[in-house]
Structure formats: structure tokens, C-alpha cells
Design a protein around this motif. Structure first.
Motif, PDB file in Angstrom:
ATOM      1  N   VAL A 467     -10.413 -22.064  -3.086  1.00  0.00           N
ATOM      2  CA  VAL A 467     -10.483 -22.411  -1.372  1.00  0.00           C
ATOM      3  C   VAL A 467     -10.053 -21.746  -1.138  1.00  0.00           C
ATOM      4  CG1 VAL A 467     -10.063 -24.290   0.624  1.00  0.00           C
ATOM      5  CG2 VAL A 467     -12.503 -24.376  -1.721  1.00  0.00           C
ATOM      6  N   SER A 470      -9.638 -18.489  -0.955  1.00  0.00           N
ATOM      7  CA  SER A 470     -10.452 -17.799   0.147  1.00  0.00           C
ATOM      8  C   SER A 470      -9.738 -17.503   1.598  1.00  0.00           C
ATOM      9  CB  SER A 470     -12.157 -18.261  -0.067  1.00  0.00           C
ATOM     10  OG  SER A 470     -12.554 -18.357  -1.220  1.00  0.00           O
ATOM     11  N   SER A 514     -11.877 -30.593  -0.031  1.00  0.00           N
ATOM     12  CA  SER A 514     -13.276 -30.417   1.089  1.00  0.00           C
ATOM     13  C   SER A 514     -12.260 -30.476   1.820  1.00  0.00           C
ATOM     14  CB  SER A 514     -14.073 -31.738   1.184  1.00  0.00           C
ATOM     15  OG  SER A 514     -14.200 -32.065  -0.405  1.00  0.00           O
ATOM     16  N   TRP A 517     -11.638 -26.489   2.734  1.00  0.00           N
ATOM     17  CA  TRP A 517     -12.156 -26.119   3.082  1.00  0.00           C
ATOM     18  C   TRP A 517     -13.410 -26.005   4.484  1.00  0.00           C
ATOM     19  CZ3 TRP A 517     -17.352 -27.065  -0.054  1.00  0.00           C
ATOM     20  CH2 TRP A 517     -19.053 -25.899   0.028  1.00  0.00           C
ATOM     21  N   ILE A 521     -13.861 -22.995   7.361  1.00  0.00           N
ATOM     22  CA  ILE A 521     -14.939 -23.299   8.302  1.00  0.00           C
ATOM     23  C   ILE A 521     -14.847 -23.566   9.968  1.00  0.00           C
ATOM     24  CG2 ILE A 521     -17.191 -23.490   8.008  1.00  0.00           C
ATOM     25  CD1 ILE A 521     -17.689 -24.965   6.123  1.00  0.00           C
ATOM     26  N   THR A 537     -25.643 -18.086   4.349  1.00  0.00           N
ATOM     27  CA  THR A 537     -24.988 -18.870   3.985  1.00  0.00           C
ATOM     28  C   THR A 537     -24.202 -20.078   4.934  1.00  0.00           C
ATOM     29  OG1 THR A 537     -22.771 -17.383   4.193  1.00  0.00           O
ATOM     30  CG2 THR A 537     -24.712 -17.623   2.054  1.00  0.00           C
ATOM     31  N   GLU A 541     -22.781 -24.194   3.167  1.00  0.00           N
ATOM     32  CA  GLU A 541     -21.078 -24.795   3.455  1.00  0.00           C
ATOM     33  C   GLU A 541     -20.743 -25.550   3.998  1.00  0.00           C
ATOM     34  OE1 GLU A 541     -18.318 -21.119   3.882  1.00  0.00           O
ATOM     35  OE2 GLU A 541     -20.133 -19.824   3.408  1.00  0.00           O
ATOM     36  N   SER A 545     -19.063 -28.611   2.929  1.00  0.00           N
ATOM     37  CA  SER A 545     -18.123 -29.639   3.185  1.00  0.00           C
ATOM     38  C   SER A 545     -18.519 -30.989   4.191  1.00  0.00           C
ATOM     39  CB  SER A 545     -17.269 -28.567   4.305  1.00  0.00           C
ATOM     40  OG  SER A 545     -18.197 -27.922   5.280  1.00  0.00           O
TER      41      SER A 545
END
Length: 836
Positions: A467, A470, A514, A517, A521, A537, A541, A545
Motif C-alpha cells: 500500500v 503504491s 486499511s 489505503w 483512494i 477496479t 478498492e 477499504s
């Protein structure tokens, strides 16, 4: 006219300050009997330095500033009125904190039947002062030595005594003595002693009752002197704050005052040697190093950027508010919050607090200019290299460094909570809701694959690294230099609070992953990344999350709900069904998991959530009285019904789980009764309630907690091993143990372990966003703020609760400087402020 009368203005100010400060210090030293000589000298020296400092500002800085400052009469009178009101408040609060001699006098009279021998009661006085050490007066046959003397009036024995204090007293009456007592008067009011041998006697509310005319005259003179002192100093400080912000926003401070660094250093010395600055010597050295660093950086960066965007009144107002917020976060537990005392706003501490806010302004501008420089750099460069290689670089560094911690503390770090959940996960004990059942099921799933805590720690490392990598790869793609992100990865991984957390078997770790993450987003949505919003996707996601944030920790429901509402509104506004569907889907799955699935397992309810809010409200009400507030008779009766005798039970401002809660009885309490009396307590004791609330939530905002706080200062990395998986000792454990211990004892401790600084960074970064017209990015910090709000209701504060916020703050700061996809703010700005 001002130029002509400058000397007159100077000498009048000098006279007023001299008279007020001399009177203030003289009477403080005369009546403050419990103050040591060292404290008197230190306080007097501090006031003298402050006096010289303010006179210097008036003569050298404030006067020239006012010559060129346009003041509207309406604004001027509003400012003066506010200053007078604030001065009255801090003067009155200072008066309450003043010497023992000027505290209310409390009088006790006990009348006895004729008897040859009487063992007199003992009196314990719980004063609200600096040390809060009870004064105990033991009763003897001769009276109560040091407090009350025995007299004979009209053939009757009368025990009389008085003393000055603020707080409450406890009168313990021997069983045989009660039969000989005919009456008890406390502050001329009769006391019922027929059913209780232990009487609670609150201090008088009449401040000057039974005081001599001399004391009253001295009090009046002292109040006037303090009022003048506080008003003039507050006026000078306010002027200097406006002056400083104006100079910094124009970056013209050097033109106005070439040696401003000396003034800045002098202010740091004033703070450092003040009695309120009770840090260690090494931390004071670090304080000076930081002061010098800020002055050097500002000097070097003064021509780096155009700062006209910070010259608006709105930004000036936000800067002033931010300076005071940061002053509270960095010094609040040393100024406004005095441990276990009834005083919230002593005037000397308020002045220290304001001076600290002034000192913080250069630090705020250092961060703002750094963000500006980084923003300019990211705008000029957009990374187009191999994204997979970039991701793998970050991922590799995370894995490599975290693996060292895992080898040292193999198979994993655990606690008693970890053990309890492990037994539930393997089926040795039923699953209950003391900890989130979702995390227990998560453990059961992983144990079903490989039954070892080492495997769970490895999974946590992999998930966190994935995570985080990314997030950083996306930031690199948007223009943040790779070398800066690589440095961030290495520093972040080495810090013991992160390395130890990632390999710990706690629900907080998957929750933190989480949480990060979901922030990633939300960052993509807030920055309006259209390519991301079109991906299919995005549905799984967001769904996964949101579910993980809401289910891994109970308090995650608030940030999860807030983010879900934001995404839903954004999806409707943009007519993007890919944002609406996951919100609906995650809500449906949350209901299914917490409803039918939990019932089918079954999850045994141990009423973990029941009475949680009630416990917090009861603790706050007890805390209000413990720091000098007054509870109504009905409220006291309610608290006694719950705790037995709330004045005798163990109590802590900082935690509830290990105090009176063990004796609490909720069976006789009607629903809604506690909130009703809680509200009445807030209305009747607003200041004491505010301070009680701040003490309880201090672990959220404090830069370094009060030592007697009662909560864990750091992660205990050898709390308990999971049964059947003993620790495998390696040579690396000694090295990392020493490193972890050093990090706690090191003065940099405050930057590593405490959330207060991270909150300050995010607040300052929000000003940067406002000044650059990038308000939409602020929404990315929504989980950060909602999680902090949810933590205000915890009953057992611990560092691990705020670890997800600390992790997220670093990523948010980097995110705030990326250019928007259609970022026109700089072009618009350059057109508006094109002076060529």
C-alpha cells in the motif's frame, strides 16, 4: 504628531510597566509563602526580561509599524474591547491562582457535651494548588494541632479553627466521639453528621470572607497592577504578532529589522528559562538549535518564491489561529494544563502561551516555504519512467528494513490482547466482541493457512509495503522527486515506532494499513484524477477499504462513515456510478457481516460497547470536582449510586479501565439520567469541564505527555509471547533493543512518538492549500481528522491508537504538494500578481 511625542510615549510606557510589574512582583513574593527563593528569583527575572522585551518592541518595532499601518476606528475599538475582555479574564484567573493568604478562609466549629476525655476528629484538606499534597491535621485529646484549639464557653467545650484554602476538606469523626458532638458548623452552616463518620466539607466560595481590611486593600492594588501589566503586555504581543506576520508574508523582515534573528533567539531564551518550560536540558538545547535553524533557513529562502499569496487578511487570520493552536499542542501541557489543579488560566502561563505562539511563527513559515519549494519542483517535473521498477524500489526498501525488526523479535511482537485473540482464532475459546470479531476472523483465516504468528507478521509487512509503495509511486508519477521519496521510505522504516508496530499482532496494524489505503483512494478522488475515476477496479478498492476501516477497529466507523458520505456526494455530483456503487455495496456487506454472520458464528456479546459513553461522562463529572469544580447534590448522589462513594474510589484523568470502573454498578441507573446530569455539569462548570476533557484526551494532542499520565509511552515490544511460540533470540535483538530504548530517551523522542507535531504539520499544510487555491485536496485528510475525533471517546488511551494517524500524516504532506491534473492556480496567480 506621533513622531514628535515618541519620547513622551516611551517614558509613559516605561513608567506604567515599571509601576505595574514592581507592584506585581513585590506582592507576589510577599504573600506567596510556599514559593521557594529560587522560584521567586526565577519568576522575578522572567518578568523583568519580559518587561525589557516589551519596552523594546514598543520603542523599536511597534511605533514605526503603527506609523505606516492604516487603522479603522471600528476595527480599533473592536480590538481594544476584545483585549480588555481577555485581560479581565486572565487577571481574574491569575487572582484565583494567587497566594495562600488570599484564598478563602474556611471556619470549623464543633460543640461537645461535657466530657472529661474527647478524641477530636482528624481533618484532611485537599487543596488545589501546584503540588496537590493533602494537608493532614490529626485529632488528639488537646484538639486538632495546627488547625483548631479547644475552648470552654459557658461550661461547654467548643473546638474552633480556620485556615485558607481552595478545594475541599474531609472530617473523619471517631465512632465514640460522634455521640459526644452536639453540633458542627462549617463556614457558619450546620453540618449533618448523624449518619456518616466521614464528612466532605467544600471550601467557601466567598473569596474575601473573614479577611482584614489590609488584605482587601492589597488585593485591590494587586488586581489593578496585574490588569495594567497584562493589558499592556497583551497589546504589545498582539501588535508584534501582526507586525511579524506582515513582515514574513512580504518576506521583508530583513529590510525592516536586520538583526531580527537576535530578537527571535531572545524570545526562545525567554521561553526556555521560564518556569513553565519544564523540559530537560537536552530538549532545551534542541529548542535553541531549532530556533537557529529556522532563522538561517528563512534568511536563505527569503527570495526563493513570491509570497504575495499570503498577504490576504484571510491568510493572516489563519496564521494567527494556527500559531495559537500549535502553541497549545506543543506547550499546552506545560501552560494551560496544570496537573491536578483547579487553575486553567493563570496569567503568567497565558503570557508564556502567547509568547510561544509568537516563537512558532517562523517555524510555520519555514514549513510553508518548504512546501512552496517542493510544489514548484513537482510542477516542473513529471516522472514518466518504469512505474513497476519505482514501485519495486520502494517495496524492497520497506521489506528489507522491516525484516530486520522481524528477525530481531521473531516470531512477532505480542501482548495479552494478542494472546486472547489468538486463542479465540484457533478455537480454544469462544469469539467475543471485546476486540473486533472481524480481526479475530482475519487471524483465523491466516492461521488456517500457516499456524504461526511469524506468518501473520510477514503478511502485515507485505500489505503495508504494498500500500505504501503504491501511494509513493503515484506521488512520484505526479512530480515528487524519487530521491526525496526514497529518503522518506528509509527514514520511515527505520523509526522504531513504525518497525515495531508493523510486526505486532494487534488489530491496530491491519486497521492502519486499511486507513492508509483509504487515504490513498480519497487522495486520488480529491485530486480529480479522471483516469482513476474511470477504472472499473475502483469499485472493489473502495468497497474493501471502507469495510476494513469500519470493521478492524470500533472507532473506525466514524472515519469510514465520513469518507463514505464524501464519496457518495462526489459520485452523485459528478454522475459517476463507480463511486456510488461501492458505498452502497460496502454498507450492505457491513450489515451482513455484523448481523447474520456474527450471529451464526456466534459472537458472544460481553457488552463491550455498553456503558462506554456512560463511563466517559461519569469520569468527566468526577474529574470536574477533582480539579475544583462544584457538582450538584443530585449529581453527587448519582455518582455514589454508580461507584459506591465516588470521592474514595481510584481515579485518573487519563484512563478509566483500571480505576473506579471495576466497582461500577449500572443496574440501578435509568437510561438518559447520566447525559442529563452531564449536561448540567458542563453548563455549571464550563472551564473545569474543558480542562477535564483536555486532560483525558491529552494523548492525542500533547507533544510529550505528563509523566503521571497513566498511559503507555511507547510500544512494549516484549509484553507477552503467544503460548507455544517462544521468542527466538538472535544477536540482532540487542542492537535493536538499544536503538529503541535510545529513541525513547533521546530528545528527538517528541518527533518520533507523539502525534501533536504531526497534527501541527497537517494544520499548517492546510494553510498552504488555502493560499494556493487547492482546497479540494484538504478532503484527503478527512479520515485523519475523523479518526482523531473518534479517539476523544477512548477509555484507555495508548500510543497504538494514534499510530495510523502518524503514518498517514507523512503521506498527506507529500500529497498536498502535487500539482492538480488541471492545475491553473499558479497561472491565475501569476497573472494577478504580475508586477512587470
Amino acid at each position: 504628531m506621533f513622531h514628535k511625542n515618541r519620547a513622551f510615549f516611551y517614558y509613559i510606557s516605561l513608567f506604567l510597566f515599571s509601576f505595574a510589574l514592581s507592584t506585581n512582583i513585590f506582592f507576589s513574593s510577599l504573600f506567596w509563602k510556599k514559593c521557594t527563593i529560587y522560584e521567586k528569583i526565577l519568576e522575578g527575572t522572567t518578568f523583568l526580561l519580559l518587561f525589557i522585551f516589551v519596552i523594546f518592541l514598543i520603542q523599536k518595532l511597534a511605533a514605526p509599524f503603527f506609523l505606516n499601518w492604516e487603522i479603522r476606528k471600528k476595527s480599533f475599538w473592536i480590538l481594544i474591547s476584545g483585549m480588555l475582555l481577555f485581560t479581565a479574564v486572565i487577571t481574574w484567573s491569575d487572582f484565583y491562582f494567587f497566594p495562600h493568604a488570599l484564598q478563602p478562609q474556611n471556619f470549623l466549629q464543633i460543640q461537645y457535651k461535657n466530657s472529661e476525655t474527647v478524641i477530636h476528629p482528624s481533618l484532611t484538606i485537599y487543596t488545589f494548588n501546584k503540588k496537590n499534597i493533602p494537608e493532614i491535621f490529626n485529632g488528639t485529646e488537646a484538639g486538632i494541632p495546627g488547625f483548631a484549639e479547644l475552648k470552654r464557653i459557658d461550661d461547654q467545650q467548643i473546638l474552633e479553627g480556620s485556615t485558607n484554602f481552595r478545594g475541599y476538606a474531609v472530617l473523619d469523626i471517631p465512632v465514640r466521639t460522634r455521640a459526644l458532638i452536639t453540633s458542627i458548623l462549617w463556614n457558619d452552616e450546620p453540618v449533618d453528621f448523624s449518619t456518616n463518620d466521614r464528612l466532605i466539607l467544600p471550601a467557601s466560595n466567598q473569596l474575601l470572607a473573614r479577611q482584614s481590611h489590609t488584605i482587601r486593600f492589597v488585593t485591590l492594588v494587586l488586581l489593578v497592577a496585574k490588569f495594567i501589566t497584562h493589558f499592556l503586555i497583551l497589546g504589545a504581543v498582539t501588535t508584534f504578532m501582526l507586525f511579524t506576520i506582515d513582515l514574513f508574508t512580504n518576506l521583508q523582515i530583513i529590510r525592516y529589522f536586520r538583526n531580527w534573528q537576535l530578537l527571535y533567539l531572545f524570545m526562545a531564551g525567554l521561553l526556555c528559562f521560564s518556569p513553565q518550560f519544564s523540559y530537560h536540558a537536552t530538549e532545551k538545547i534542541l529548542f535553541f538549535v531549532w530556533t537557529i535553524s529556522c532563522s538561517v533557513l528563512l534568511q536563505r529562502w527569503k527570495n526563493s518564491i513570491s509570497t504575495g499569496k499570503y498577504q490576504t487578511k484571510k491568510i493572516h487570520f489563519l496564521l494567527i489561529i494556527t500559531a495559537f493552536i500549535l502553541s497549545f499542542q506543543f506547550f499546552g501541557n506545560r501552560t494551560l494544563i496544570l496537573n491536578q489543579t483547579s487553575i486553567l488560566l493563570p496569567a503568567e502561563n497565558i503570557l508564556f502561551f502567547i509568547t510561544a505562539a509568537l516563537w512558532l511563527i517562523p517555524s510555520i513559515f519555514c514549513l510553508l516555504i518548504f512546501l512552496e519549494l517542493l510544489y514548484e519542483k513537482s510542477k516542473k517535473k513529471s516522472e514518466t519512467g518504469n512505474l513497476f521498477l519505482t514501485w519495486f524500489l520502494f517495496f524492497g526498501f520497506f521489506i528489507l528494513i522491516f525484516a530486520l525488526y522481524l528477525i530481531a523479535y521473531n516470531p512477532a511482537i505480542s501482548s495479552m490482547d494478542s494472546q486472547g485473540q489468538w486463542w479465540q482464532a484457533v478455537g480454544e475459546t469462544p469469539i467475543d466482541d471485546a476486540h473486533t470479531p472481524f480481526h479475530t476472523l482475519y487471524l483465523r483465516f491466516l492461521i488456517g493457512i500457516v499456524p504461526s504468528p511469524l506468518f501473520i507478521a510477514i503478511i502485515q509487512i507485505l500489505l503495508f509495503a504494498a500500500v505504501s509503495s503504491s501511494f509513493l509511486t503515484w506521488l512520484n508519477q505526479r512530480g515528487i522527486p524519487k530521491y526525496l521519496l526514497t529518503f522518506f521510505v528509509i527514514l520511515f522504516s527505520i523509526l522504531p515506532n513504525n518497525g515495531l508496530s508493523v510486526i505486532t499482532i494487534w488489530k491496530d496494524i491491519p486497521y492502519g494499513i486499511s486507513f492508509l489505503w483509504l487515504t490513498l483512494i480519497l487522495s486520488r478522488i480529491a485530486s480529480d484524477q479522471k483516469s482513476y475515476l474511470r477504472k472499473i477496479t475502483i469499485i472493489p478498492e473502495i468497497t474493501v477499504s471502507l469495510l476494513c476501516v469500519c470493521l478492524f477497529r470500533y472507532n473506525g466507523l466514524l472515519p469510514g462513515l465520513a469518507v463514505a458520505i464524501y464519496i457518495l456526494v462526489t459520485g452523485i455530483r459528478k454522475r459517476n456510478t463507480r463511486l456510488v456503487i461501492p458505498v452502497i455495496l460496502s454498507s450492505l456487506l457491513y450489515w451482513i457481516i455484523t448481523g447474520p454472520i456474527y450471529r451464526s458464528i456466534p459472537v458472544i456479546p460481553i457488552e463491550f460497547g455498553k456503558n462506554t459513553l456512560d463511563r466517559i461522562m461519569v469520569n468527566d463529572m468526577i474529574g470536574v470536582e477533582r480539579i475544583g469544580g462544584t457538582l450538584s447534590a443530585e449529581t453527587s448522589q448519582l455518582l455514589n449510586q454508580i461507584t459506591g462513594n465516588y470521592r474514595d474510589v481510584p481515579y485518573s484523568h487519563y484512563e478509566i479501565d483500571n480505576t473506579w470502573k471495576q466497582n461500577a454498578d449500572w443496574t440501578r441507573i435509568d437510561s438518559g439520567t447520566i447525559p442529563l446530569y452531564y449536561g448540567k455539569t458542563i453548563v455549571t462548570n464550563p472551564v473545569h469541564f474543558l480542562r477535564t476533557f483536555l486532560l483525558r484526551t491529552e494523548f492525542i494532542w500533547a507533544v510529550k505527555q505528563i509523566p503521571s499520565g497513566g498511559f503507555i509511552d511507547s510500544i512494549i515490544w516484549r509484553d507477552a509471547d503467544i503460548f507455544g511460540f517462544p521468542r527466538i533470540v538472535t544477536p540482532l535483538i540487542g542492537v535493536l533493543d538499544a536503538f529503541c530504548q535510545t529513541s525513547i530517551l533521546d530528545p528527538f523522542f517528541i518527533f518520533i512518538w507523539r502525534i501533536g507535531i504531526h497534527i501541527g504539520l497537517i494544520i499548517t499544510a492546510c494553510i498552504f492549500l488555502e493560499a494556493n487555491h487547492r482546497r479540494s485536496l484538504i478532503w484527503a485528510a478527512l479520515p485523519f481528522w475523523m479518526d482523531l475525533i473518534s479517539l476523544s471517546g477512548v477509555t484507555f488511551p495508548s500510543y497504538r491508537y494514534i499510530w495510523p494517524n502518524e503514518v498517514t500524516s507523512g503521506f498527506l504532506l507529500l500529497f498536498f504538494v502535487i500539482p492538480l491534473q488541471n492545475d491553473q492556480s499558479l497561472l491565475d496567480w501569476e497573472k494577478k500578481f504580475d508586477y512587470r
